[in-house]
Design a protein around this motif. Structure first.
Motif, short mmCIF file in Angstrom:
data_model
loop_
_atom_site.label_atom_id
_atom_site.label_comp_id
_atom_site.label_asym_id
_atom_site.label_seq_id
_atom_site.Cartn_x
_atom_site.Cartn_y
_atom_site.Cartn_z
N ARG A 97 -2.06 1.25 -3.49
CA ARG A 97 -3.22 0.39 -3.72
C ARG A 97 -2.90 -1.00 -3.16
O ARG A 97 -1.74 -1.34 -2.91
CB ARG A 97 -3.56 0.29 -5.21
N TYR B 152 0.84 -1.20 0.00
CA TYR B 152 0.00 0.00 0.00
C TYR B 152 0.88 1.25 0.00
O TYR B 152 0.59 2.23 -0.69
CB TYR B 152 -0.90 0.02 1.23
N LEU C 75 -4.68 7.86 0.34
CA LEU C 75 -5.48 6.64 0.44
C LEU C 75 -6.68 6.86 1.34
O LEU C 75 -6.69 7.76 2.19
CB LEU C 75 -4.63 5.50 1.01
N THR D 201 -8.77 1.11 2.79
CA THR D 201 -9.88 0.50 2.08
C THR D 201 -9.97 1.07 0.67
O THR D 201 -9.58 2.22 0.42
CB THR D 201 -11.21 0.74 2.82
N GLU D 202 -10.51 0.26 -0.23
CA GLU D 202 -10.76 0.73 -1.59
C GLU D 202 -12.09 1.47 -1.69
O GLU D 202 -12.39 2.08 -2.71
CB GLU D 202 -10.78 -0.46 -2.55
N SER D 203 -12.89 1.45 -0.64
CA SER D 203 -14.16 2.17 -0.62
C SER D 203 -13.92 3.63 -0.23
O SER D 203 -12.96 3.96 0.48
CB SER D 203 -15.12 1.52 0.38
N ARG E 213 -10.10 -5.94 -0.75
CA ARG E 213 -10.93 -4.73 -0.70
C ARG E 213 -10.52 -3.80 0.43
O ARG E 213 -10.63 -2.59 0.33
CB ARG E 213 -12.41 -5.12 -0.51
N HIS E 214 -10.06 -4.36 1.53
CA HIS E 214 -9.50 -3.53 2.59
C HIS E 214 -8.48 -4.33 3.38
O HIS E 214 -8.53 -5.56 3.43
CB HIS E 214 -10.58 -2.95 3.51
#
Length: 272
Positions: free
Chosen positions: A89, A84, A151, A136-138, A130-131
């Motif tokens: 990412r 990350y 991020l 988190t990607e949200s 996803r996290h």
């Protein structure tokens, strides 16, 4: 291994068993010589109460953290978070296989084990991350800038814990959960101290709820507020009533450090 640590013990000191820390509460030795949470980081009564309440209210989380990870699980977990920082990412299984030397199919199995421990979250029927706390990607409204990347963090405390975890200063931008006003936090001393907070009276609600995962239960309610008054209004509108702790920004930083700073620490060699 989940341990009850004794009063007067010092973090990073050794005893007959190996690991100690300054606390009267539960902690887990996540790798040799590294204890999580780090009770030495919480010096204020409110932060200590929040950490104590977290440990007692989230029995399900304690069950998942009650034993140290095996070496391959730990290696994959740490490499996810290192990726990350370098890529901005989450990595793919192939990235982790290349970093660790563990075969890709084995990496997939390890990711699913980490999900059972509530350390990562995967997309359904896949190994796509996803996290991985704190990220988190949200879109959560908690943005953390460090190095070249910005991020999303899962919650306010996760955002504040990023700096000490990576030993770097961070810039946090979020919105007051009540009115939407922008709240900005900058750290100093490699994420260990507050540099600036705007507005100056901003506070944090630390929620104790826990279900299948922190990401889906408490994290959505662990948020920044631009003032105590706006936190009060928000709490009055919650149905059912929330259980948790109000924290100043400094208290929230202490809590974030206690939870996240140990994650990337290297194992401590046993004394000869």
């Amino acid at each position: 291994m989940l341990r009850r640590l004794m009063p007067g013990q010092d973090a990073c000191a050794g005893d007959g068993d190996g690991m100690v820390a300054k606390a009267e509460e539960l902690a887990t030795e996540i790798r040799p010589g590294v204890v999580r949470p780090d009770w030495s980081a919480v010096t204020t009564p409110a932060a200590r109460n929040a950490l104590s309440g977290r440990m007692s209210a989230r029995a399900g989380l304690l069950d998942k953290w009650s034993h140290a990870l095996d070496p391959d699980e730990d290696l994959v977990w740490r490499n996810i978070l290192k990726r990350y920082a370098t890529m901005g990412r989450p990595p793919q299984a192939a990235d982790l296989a290349g970093d660790t030397g563990i075969p890709s199919d084995r990496v997939g199995a390890l990711l699913r084990k980490l999900q059972l421990r509530d350390l990562v979250g995967l997309e359904n029927e896949s190994d796509k991350i996803r996290h991985a706390y704190p990220f988190t990607e949200s879109e959560t409204g908690h943005r953390v800038g460090f190095g070249r990347h910005v991020l999303s963090a899962l919650c306010a405390i996760d955002a504040l814990g990023v700096g000490d975890m990576y030993r770097t200063d961070i810039r946090v931008q979020a919105q007051c959960r009540s009115c939407g006003e922008t709240i900005s936090v900058v750290t100093t001393d490699q994420g260990r101290k507050l540099g600036s907070v705007a507005p100056a009276g901003a506070v944090i609600w630390y929620d104790f709820a826990y279900g299948d995962s922190a990401a889906s239960s408490c994290c959505p309610s662990i948020a920044f507020f631009c003032s105590d008054e706006h936190l009060r209004r928000w709490l009055e509108g919650q149905e059912p009533a929330r259980a948790g702790v109000r924290l100043s920004m400094n208290e929230g930083l202490e809590l974030g450090r206690a939870i996240f700073a140990p994650i990337l620490r290297e194992p401590v060699s046993a004394l000869p």
